[in-house]
Design a protein around this motif. Structure first.
Motif, short mmCIF file in Angstrom:
data_model
loop_
_atom_site.label_atom_id
_atom_site.label_comp_id
_atom_site.label_asym_id
_atom_site.label_seq_id
_atom_site.Cartn_x
_atom_site.Cartn_y
_atom_site.Cartn_z
N THR A 189 0.89 -1.48 -0.11
CA THR A 189 -0.01 0.09 0.45
C THR A 189 1.07 0.97 0.17
N GLN A 399 2.36 3.82 5.71
CA GLN A 399 0.97 2.95 4.35
C GLN A 399 0.54 4.03 3.80
N ARG A 400 0.86 5.19 3.72
CA ARG A 400 0.83 5.84 2.57
C ARG A 400 1.32 7.09 3.46
N ARG A 466 -2.21 4.09 -5.87
CA ARG A 466 -1.77 3.05 -5.35
C ARG A 466 -0.52 2.28 -6.61
#
Length: 501
Positions: A189, A399-400, A466
């Motif tokens: 991710t 994850q981001r 993504r």
């Protein structure tokens, strides 16, 4: 199932997975043989001039430490790869360049070529990147994956050796659980290909960090980034004084924190000098007794020698200035301040001292020393020419990180800075690589560097984009469209109810 059947089933599974059964091997020691008699000519030479005694034991403190560390060296080996050419993509190289309809060629685990027109070798797999973006692999400079793994239970909480203000002797790698399911989530991710895993911030000296490649492994050394320097986690401010003040011992104040740092560095300097004096005497052939090894002081001496990088948890601007003064007193360098919510107040000082600021986009106010954080922190550091890193300190944030950098870029643009994707990608790749000491090997799309590459479905600074494919050393580590290229840990597989005997 009987014990015999379980053993038979396990053996079959082991052979199916390619693991050879362990065998017991015995060794017989031959009887010692007398040494051959020296030749007459050699005997005569020794009689004429006695041989100078040869030094024994470790040569010096640096060699002693490195000999000890050799037992814990990286065993990481890149997965097999074949040449891959990504074409027609928007390429952010992290060198300040943006290439529209660009191409990236990976070969033999390295970046082979980057440009507007790159020819594919005959044996290359060609990936059409039309409408997609390519960046270097994302690097998280402040992670606790593996030392605070999921599930978040006390039994798994191995990141803080909160038993003494100085635990420089502990190493994060000795707590890392490679089957933490958060590793593949960061890959899938967040496009995270490498990370620095740090001890927590309870102590003045929390211990050594470890840098890893985000690959599946049975043990931490199969993940360990070859050649990456260790970091020393230090912490200032509220955390150490709260943890130890609540126990009725020092430090309980910020001045107690500083006294603790200085006392430790005085001991470390003497330890290093004692080993240097021993080394000088033994090389001169004088009688010398080696100092006793001390794992805590070895780490601190490694900092003084420039081999271990200081990664300093610190929030307030005034405390960062104090830590810089301490570093100058004892002759070491601070590589990065982590969290650094008030770094914008001293951006010029950080730039002049070549200290990175590993910051969040907008975390603030969760404790008093974090109260004066602003969203424009990263942008103002960028404007001053300082090294800016967007880090996570969170299994969810890792994850981001691309979205966190997007928020920081937007905050700068709202104040009129005109930041571009070419600028913000550096906060996620080459700058964190510099912060942890691996920028010569990875962090940008330049020929000769590790082929750590992410192919994004769109602009990586969009919440809708993504990672589609992630390459680590040129090997396809993740493919969103291919379940066989989506790593899962044993923990993810779980246990079926009723199968446990």
């Amino acid at each position: 199932m009987t014990a015999k059947l379980r053993r038979t089933a396990f053996g079959a599974l082991a052979l199916l997975l390619g693991f050879a059964p362990l065998a017991c091997v015995s060794y017989s020691t031959p009887a010692p043989q007398p040494p051959p008699a020296p030749k007459q000519e050699e005997t005569k030479k020794k009689e004429e001039k006695p041989a100078r005694p040869q030094p024994t034991g470790p040569a010096n403190e640096v060699e002693t430490r490195k000999a000890g560390e050799a037992a814990y060296s990286a065993s990481y080996q890149p997965l097999p790869s074949q040449p891959v050419l990504i074409t027609n993509a928007t390429v952010l190289t992290a060198t300040g360049e943006r290439i529209e309809r660009g191409s990236v060629l990976m070969r033999d685990g390295k970046i082979a070529a980057v440009g507007a027109s790159v020819q594919a070798p005959a044996d290359a797999t060609v990936v059409d990147g039309t409408g997609k973006w390519v960046t270097p692999g994302i690097i998280d400079a402040h992670s606790h994956l593996g030392v605070y793994p999921s599930p978040g239970d006390e039994a798994n909480a191995d990141g803080n050796e909160a038993t003494d203000p100085d635990t420089a002797q502990v190493w994060a790698e000795h707590s890392v659980w490679p089957q933490d399911p958060q590793f593949p989530l960061a890959l899938a991710t967040g496009g995270v290909t490498a990370m620095q895993i740090l001890p927590g911030s309870a102590n003045l000296f929390g211990g050594r960090s470890v840098t890893v490649k985000n690959v599946p492994s049975r043990g931490v050394y199969g993940m360990k980034f070859p050649g990456a320097p260790y970091g020393l986690k230090m912490a200032c401010g509220e955390n150490p004084k709260r943890v130890y003040g609540s126990k009725g011992r020092a430090p309980s104040t910020r001045m107690g924190n500083v006294a603790g740092y200085r006392a430790a560095w005085i001991k470390a300097r003497k330890y290093r000098d004692d080993w240097a004096e021993y080394d000088r005497k033994r090389k001169a052939g004088d009688d010398a007794r080696a100092p006793e090894r001390d794992l805590q002081l070895e780490t601190l001496a490694g900092v003084l020698d420039g081999d271990i990088l200081v990664q300093n948890h610190c929030y307030r601007a005034d405390e960062m200035l104090t830590m810089i003064d301490i570093a100058k007193e004892f002759g070491y360098k601070i590589t990065a301040f982590h969290h650094a919510v008030e770094a914008y107040k001293i951006a010029d000082v950080l730039a002049a001292n070549d200290i990175c600021s590993d910051v969040w986009a907008d975390w603030w106010g969760f404790k008093l020393e974090a109260f004066d954080g602003i969203r424009e922190n990263a942008a103002l550091l960028q404007k001053a020419g300082a090294c800016v890193v967007i880090h996570s300190d969170s299994a969810v944030g890792t994850q981001r990180l691309n979205q966190e950098a997007a928020k920081a870029m937007a905050a700068g643009n709202r104040m009129g800075m005109h930041l571009r994707e070419e600028d913000a990608i550096r906060w996620l790749t080459i700058n964190p690589a510099k912060s942890i000491g691996v920028d010569k090997q990875t962090g940008s799309l330049e020929p000769g560097k590790m082929a750590d590459v992410v192919l994004w479905s769109g602009n990586p600074f969009s919440v809708y984009s993504r990672p589609e494919k992630v390459y680590i050393d040129g090997a396809l580590a993740f493919d969103r469209k291919d379940p066989s290229r989506q790593p899962a840990t044993d923990f993810d597989l779980g246990i079926r109810v009723g199968e446990v005997q």
